[in-house]
Design a protein around this motif. Structure first.
Motif, PDB file in Angstrom:
ATOM      1  N   TYR A  11       0.835  -1.210   0.000  1.00  0.00           N
ATOM      2  CA  TYR A  11       0.000   0.000   0.000  1.00  0.00           C
ATOM      3  C   TYR A  11       0.871   1.263   0.000  1.00  0.00           C
ATOM      4  CZ  TYR A  11      -3.849  -3.108   0.790  1.00  0.00           C
ATOM      5  OH  TYR A  11      -4.774  -4.109   0.626  1.00  0.00           O
ATOM      6  N   VAL A  30      10.524  -1.892  -6.733  1.00  0.00           N
ATOM      7  CA  VAL A  30      11.157  -3.196  -6.549  1.00  0.00           C
ATOM      8  C   VAL A  30      10.323  -4.034  -5.587  1.00  0.00           C
ATOM      9  CG1 VAL A  30      13.239  -4.385  -5.720  1.00  0.00           C
ATOM     10  CG2 VAL A  30      13.434  -2.125  -6.813  1.00  0.00           C
ATOM     11  N   ASP A  31      10.114  -5.287  -5.941  1.00  0.00           N
ATOM     12  CA  ASP A  31       9.505  -6.211  -4.973  1.00  0.00           C
ATOM     13  C   ASP A  31      10.157  -7.577  -5.136  1.00  0.00           C
ATOM     14  OD1 ASP A  31       6.615  -5.809  -3.279  1.00  0.00           O
ATOM     15  OD2 ASP A  31       7.403  -7.846  -3.454  1.00  0.00           O
ATOM     16  N   ILE A  32      10.136  -8.352  -4.065  1.00  0.00           N
ATOM     17  CA  ILE A  32      10.726  -9.693  -4.132  1.00  0.00           C
ATOM     18  C   ILE A  32       9.733 -10.693  -4.716  1.00  0.00           C
ATOM     19  CG2 ILE A  32      12.474  -9.576  -2.295  1.00  0.00           C
ATOM     20  CD1 ILE A  32      10.301 -10.600  -0.363  1.00  0.00           C
ATOM     21  N   LYS A  36       3.812 -10.654  -8.344  1.00  0.00           N
ATOM     22  CA  LYS A  36       3.291  -9.288  -8.176  1.00  0.00           C
ATOM     23  C   LYS A  36       3.860  -8.373  -9.258  1.00  0.00           C
ATOM     24  CE  LYS A  36       2.160  -7.489  -3.628  1.00  0.00           C
ATOM     25  NZ  LYS A  36       2.607  -6.898  -2.396  1.00  0.00           N
ATOM     26  N   TYR A  75      18.689  -0.110  -7.756  1.00  0.00           N
ATOM     27  CA  TYR A  75      19.327   0.691  -6.710  1.00  0.00           C
ATOM     28  C   TYR A  75      20.656   1.314  -7.139  1.00  0.00           C
ATOM     29  CZ  TYR A  75      16.094  -1.854  -3.576  1.00  0.00           C
ATOM     30  OH  TYR A  75      14.982  -2.388  -2.987  1.00  0.00           O
ATOM     31  N   VAL A  85       8.790  -1.358   2.815  1.00  0.00           N
ATOM     32  CA  VAL A  85       8.469  -2.759   3.129  1.00  0.00           C
ATOM     33  C   VAL A  85       7.753  -2.829   4.483  1.00  0.00           C
ATOM     34  CG1 VAL A  85      10.354  -3.719   1.753  1.00  0.00           C
ATOM     35  CG2 VAL A  85      10.740  -3.184   4.175  1.00  0.00           C
ATOM     36  N   THR A  87       6.600  -3.745   8.351  1.00  0.00           N
ATOM     37  CA  THR A  87       7.220  -3.841   9.686  1.00  0.00           C
ATOM     38  C   THR A  87       6.179  -4.483  10.609  1.00  0.00           C
ATOM     39  OG1 THR A  87       6.497  -1.540  10.059  1.00  0.00           O
ATOM     40  CG2 THR A  87       8.807  -1.887   9.487  1.00  0.00           C
ATOM     41  N   VAL A 103      16.462  -5.083   3.027  1.00  0.00           N
ATOM     42  CA  VAL A 103      16.564  -4.034   1.994  1.00  0.00           C
ATOM     43  C   VAL A 103      17.839  -3.208   2.221  1.00  0.00           C
ATOM     44  CG1 VAL A 103      15.479  -1.997   0.992  1.00  0.00           C
ATOM     45  CG2 VAL A 103      14.059  -3.894   1.717  1.00  0.00           C
ATOM     46  N   LYS A 120      10.266   5.065   4.628  1.00  0.00           N
ATOM     47  CA  LYS A 120       8.840   5.420   4.661  1.00  0.00           C
ATOM     48  C   LYS A 120       8.075   4.483   5.587  1.00  0.00           C
ATOM     49  CE  LYS A 120       6.763   8.007   1.037  1.00  0.00           C
ATOM     50  NZ  LYS A 120       6.300   8.915   2.094  1.00  0.00           N
ATOM     51  N   SER A 121       8.585   3.279   5.732  1.00  0.00           N
ATOM     52  CA  SER A 121       7.930   2.316   6.616  1.00  0.00           C
ATOM     53  C   SER A 121       7.867   2.900   8.028  1.00  0.00           C
ATOM     54  CB  SER A 121       8.734   1.014   6.674  1.00  0.00           C
ATOM     55  OG  SER A 121       8.885   0.474   5.391  1.00  0.00           O
ATOM     56  N   LYS A 205       5.132   9.715  13.569  1.00  0.00           N
ATOM     57  CA  LYS A 205       4.279   8.690  12.962  1.00  0.00           C
ATOM     58  C   LYS A 205       3.550   7.867  14.026  1.00  0.00           C
ATOM     59  CE  LYS A 205       2.326   5.909  10.255  1.00  0.00           C
ATOM     60  NZ  LYS A 205       1.143   6.322   9.516  1.00  0.00           N
ATOM     61  N   CYS A 261      -2.142  -0.998  10.509  1.00  0.00           N
ATOM     62  CA  CYS A 261      -1.339  -0.010  11.228  1.00  0.00           C
ATOM     63  C   CYS A 261      -1.690   0.170  12.711  1.00  0.00           C
ATOM     64  CB  CYS A 261      -1.416   1.334  10.507  1.00  0.00           C
ATOM     65  SG  CYS A 261      -0.635   1.257   8.897  1.00  0.00           S
ATOM     66  N   ARG A 328      -6.318  -7.286   7.193  1.00  0.00           N
ATOM     67  CA  ARG A 328      -5.468  -7.376   8.374  1.00  0.00           C
ATOM     68  C   ARG A 328      -6.183  -6.805   9.614  1.00  0.00           C
ATOM     69  NH1 ARG A 328       0.176  -5.384   5.676  1.00  0.00           N
ATOM     70  NH2 ARG A 328      -1.253  -4.140   4.421  1.00  0.00           N
TER      71      ARG A 328
HETATM   72  P1  NAD Z   1       2.673  -4.456   2.594  1.00  0.00           P
HETATM   73  O1  NAD Z   1       2.836  -5.648   3.438  1.00  0.00           O
HETATM   74  O2  NAD Z   1       1.379  -4.207   1.913  1.00  0.00           O
HETATM   75  O3  NAD Z   1       3.808  -4.456   1.473  1.00  0.00           O
HETATM   76  C1  NAD Z   1       5.142  -4.739   1.700  1.00  0.00           C
HETATM   77  C2  NAD Z   1       5.774  -5.205   0.375  1.00  0.00           C
HETATM   78  O4  NAD Z   1       7.190  -5.270   0.532  1.00  0.00           O
HETATM   79  C3  NAD Z   1       5.314  -6.572  -0.097  1.00  0.00           C
HETATM   80  O5  NAD Z   1       4.832  -6.488  -1.428  1.00  0.00           O
HETATM   81  C4  NAD Z   1       6.580  -7.426  -0.017  1.00  0.00           C
HETATM   82  O6  NAD Z   1       6.640  -8.432  -1.007  1.00  0.00           O
HETATM   83  C5  NAD Z   1       7.653  -6.370  -0.230  1.00  0.00           C
HETATM   84  N1  NAD Z   1       9.019  -6.724   0.199  1.00  0.00           N
HETATM   85  C6  NAD Z   1       9.409  -7.453   1.270  1.00  0.00           C
HETATM   86  N2  NAD Z   1      10.756  -7.530   1.303  1.00  0.00           N
HETATM   87  C7  NAD Z   1      11.229  -6.844   0.244  1.00  0.00           C
HETATM   88  C8  NAD Z   1      12.518  -6.560  -0.263  1.00  0.00           C
HETATM   89  N3  NAD Z   1      13.624  -7.013   0.326  1.00  0.00           N
HETATM   90  N4  NAD Z   1      12.611  -5.795  -1.367  1.00  0.00           N
HETATM   91  C9  NAD Z   1      11.519  -5.328  -1.998  1.00  0.00           C
HETATM   92  N5  NAD Z   1      10.270  -5.573  -1.584  1.00  0.00           N
HETATM   93  C10 NAD Z   1      10.120  -6.321  -0.462  1.00  0.00           C
HETATM   94  O7  NAD Z   1       3.056  -3.223   3.522  1.00  0.00           O
HETATM   95  P2  NAD Z   1       2.326  -1.798   3.649  1.00  0.00           P
HETATM   96  O8  NAD Z   1       0.958  -1.942   4.193  1.00  0.00           O
HETATM   97  O9  NAD Z   1       2.528  -1.030   2.383  1.00  0.00           O
HETATM   98  O10 NAD Z   1       3.199  -1.144   4.812  1.00  0.00           O
HETATM   99  C11 NAD Z   1       4.569  -0.865   4.634  1.00  0.00           C
HETATM  100  C12 NAD Z   1       5.036   0.006   5.782  1.00  0.00           C
HETATM  101  O11 NAD Z   1       4.361   1.266   5.752  1.00  0.00           O
HETATM  102  C13 NAD Z   1       4.772  -0.565   7.176  1.00  0.00           C
HETATM  103  O12 NAD Z   1       5.816  -0.178   8.017  1.00  0.00           O
HETATM  104  C14 NAD Z   1       3.494   0.126   7.594  1.00  0.00           C
HETATM  105  O13 NAD Z   1       3.383   0.232   8.991  1.00  0.00           O
HETATM  106  C15 NAD Z   1       3.678   1.498   6.977  1.00  0.00           C
HETATM  107  N6  NAD Z   1       2.420   2.193   6.683  1.00  0.00           N
HETATM  108  C16 NAD Z   1       1.376   1.504   6.160  1.00  0.00           C
HETATM  109  C17 NAD Z   1       0.210   2.175   5.860  1.00  0.00           C
HETATM  110  C18 NAD Z   1      -0.989   1.425   5.329  1.00  0.00           C
HETATM  111  O14 NAD Z   1      -2.075   1.996   5.321  1.00  0.00           O
HETATM  112  N7  NAD Z   1      -0.854   0.191   4.868  1.00  0.00           N
HETATM  113  C19 NAD Z   1       0.106   3.560   6.072  1.00  0.00           C
HETATM  114  C20 NAD Z   1       1.218   4.236   6.560  1.00  0.00           C
HETATM  115  C21 NAD Z   1       2.368   3.546   6.865  1.00  0.00           C
END
Ligand code: NAD
Length: 458
Positions: A11, A30-32, A36, A75, A85, A87, A103, A120-121, A205, A261, A328
């Motif tokens: 997201y 980039v994604d692993i 996707k 990169y 990614v 957390t 990463v 950003k995470s 945050k 979150c 979730r």
């Molecule tokens: P998510 O689980 O939806 O996505 C994470 C992605 O990272 C997955 O597609 C996974 O395959 C990929 N990934 C894992 N390891 C990797 C690597 N080594 N290289 C590249 N890609 C890799 O996560 P999210 O919901 O987008 O949340 C990400 C972060 O942002 C978290 O810390 C979360 O707390 C924070 N956050 C989320 C939201 C939200 O609404 N979802 C809002 C603000 C902040």
């Protein structure tokens, strides 16, 4: 225009990457997850967010956006690498930083040019320091790499809008070079920027998310008391909302907060406090109230019905909120297993979340219980003995009180989102239980001719 890489296409990462491209930057996501990446390359978004797929296709076709699993190529010459990614929560409540560490190491081994790594995470205070040290430890080439914090505040369901029109951009760095580069990257967005040090940015945050979670738990707590003392939480919230110090948002009582979150971020901050010898009592209370709230309706219904065994139970809404396919920490995930365990015959409706839910609870028999997914909301309600509303999807809100009365075998509704007016449900002769408001009890309902209603049919 800047050359940007984004690690993680969830997201946060995907939406950020797409919006950076939309603003004219050259972006590689980039994604692993190979499947996707292929899906995204074919023009399909792996997540449901309004407008996202259109912007993905547009920017991909116009050559500003690409997707890959080959992190090295993405990169090696990026000016800025944004980390988005996950957390997730660990069993002890702390944030799992292993994806961030992976990463960081991949970046250290790949970069061939000076670059800024932007976290950003959502990460505990002090993580950016560790990421910077980690990268230095593993750095292969003689280049300058700095780390800045840039937490994300988007809400799922309105992620693209929230990114393009964010209320503020937080830049956390002590480096003038990093601050200038981030300001430049965000310049086309034309949004208010708040520059602070890295640790403050990390704390902003958590403090923001936990404050919002606290607001929800506070209103749920007050709602539960309202029920006991004959007050109406919606009227109470309305009265409170005129006070500018309180504000009008996040005052809706309901079945508790979920999503990716608030649940984990409250626990992670509580953990951080404990690690530092401090007890965050407000956050602990937020967590406790939320835990109890999630099964509040199930408990109410259990008191009202002798058993769920063999009853047709309509479940309307599975996702943690409307506008997303994310499950979730959704209330449905807590309640559906309880209902199945009791032998309920569940008919579940969700316009976008059913497929994801079926991965956890496949259609069919589960012990004494059974779950069937329906795409037609009326099919869920037809001849049902009881209905639970967990998500306030537009499709659910469109149902009128009389439809429950006409479709259900017993018009008995437990509404976790306070969608309906109590008076209208009463008028439609629907037994109606919601959060923090008067219940419409069956025994108190009279037919228009004054006779008591027939007892509940099973
Ligand atoms: P998510 O689980 O939806 O996505 C994470 C992605 O990272 C997955 O597609 C996974 O395959 C990929 N990934 C894992 N390891 C990797 C690597 N080594 N290289 C590249 N890609 C890799 O996560 P999210 O919901 O987008 O949340 C990400 C972060 O942002 C978290 O810390 C979360 O707390 C924070 N956050 C989320 C939201 C939200 O609404 N979802 C809002 C603000 C902040």
């Amino acid at each position: 225009m800047h050359k940007i890489a984004v690690a993680g296409t969830g997201y946060v990462g995907l939406v950020a990457g797409v919006c950076f491209a939309e603003m004219g930057h050259q972006v590689t996501c980039v994604d692993i997850d190979q499947s996707k990446v292929e899906l995204m390359k074919s023009g399909i978004s792996p997540i449901y967010e309004a407008n996202l797929q259109d912007l993905m296709v547009k920017n991909y076709q116009e050559g500003r956006l690409d997707y890959t699993t080959d992190y090295q190529s993405a990169y090696k010459d990026a000016e800025a690498i944004f980390i988005g990614v996950g957390t997730p929560e660990q069993p002890d409540g702390s944030a799992n930083l292993s994806y961030i560490a992976t990463v960081a190491r991949q970046i250290a081994e790949s970069v061939e040019k000076d670059c800024l790594v932007v976290v950003k995470s959502t990460v505990p205070v002090g993580t950016n320091d560790k990421v910077e040290q980690f990268i230095q430890d593993f750095l292969v080439n003689n280049v300058r790499v700095e780390v800045a914090s840039n937490p994300e505040f988007l809400a799922q369901g309105s992620a693209v809008h929230d990114t393009l029109y964010a209320e503020r951009i937080i830049i956390g760095t002590e480096s003038k070079w990093a601050e200038k580069l981030l300001q430049d990257i965000y310049k086309p967005f034309n949004l208010p920027v708040v520059s602070v040090n890295r640790r403050s940015a990390e704390m902003i945050k958590y403090a923001s998310n936990d404050f919002l979670a606290l607001k929800i738990s506070y209103m749920n707590d007050i709602a539960n008391l309202c029920e006991l003392v004959g007050a109406d939480i919606q009227d109470v919230a309305k009265g409170m909302s005129f006070d500018e110090r309180i504000g009008s948002k996040f005052l809706n009582a309901g079945i508790g907060f979920g999503g990716s979150c608030f649940p984990k971020d409250t626990k992670a901050l509580d953990y951080l406090a404990k690690q530092n010898g401090y007890e965050l009592k407000t956050v602990q209370a937020t967590i406790d109230v939320n835990k109890a709230q999630k099964t509040m309706l199930y408990k109410k219904a259990s008191r009202r019905l002798i058993t769920f065994n063999g009853l047709k139970v309509a479940v309307l809404g599975l996702t943690f909120k409307p506008g997303t396919d994310d499950l979730r920490e959704a209330a449905s995930l807590e309640n559906v297993p309880l209902l199945l365990e009791q032998g309920a015959d569940i008919y579940a409706f969700d316009p976008v979340g059913a497929d994801n839910f079926a991965k956890v609870h496949p259609e069919g028999q589960h012990g004494k219980g059974r779950i069937t997914y329906v795409s037609n909301i009326e099919e869920a309600l037809r001849e049902a003995n009881v209905c639970f509303i967990f998500t306030e999807w537009g499709e659910v809100k469109q149902l009128t009180p009389i439809m429950y009365k006409e479709l259900m075998r017993t018009p008995l509704v437990y509404d976790g989102r306070n969608i309906y007016s109590v008076a209208e449900m009463e008028q439609a002769q629907v037994e109606y239980h919601s959060i923090g408001r008067k219940a419409v009890e069956r025994q108190n309902m009279k037919e228009s001719n004054g006779h008591e209603l027939q007892s509940t049919r099973f």
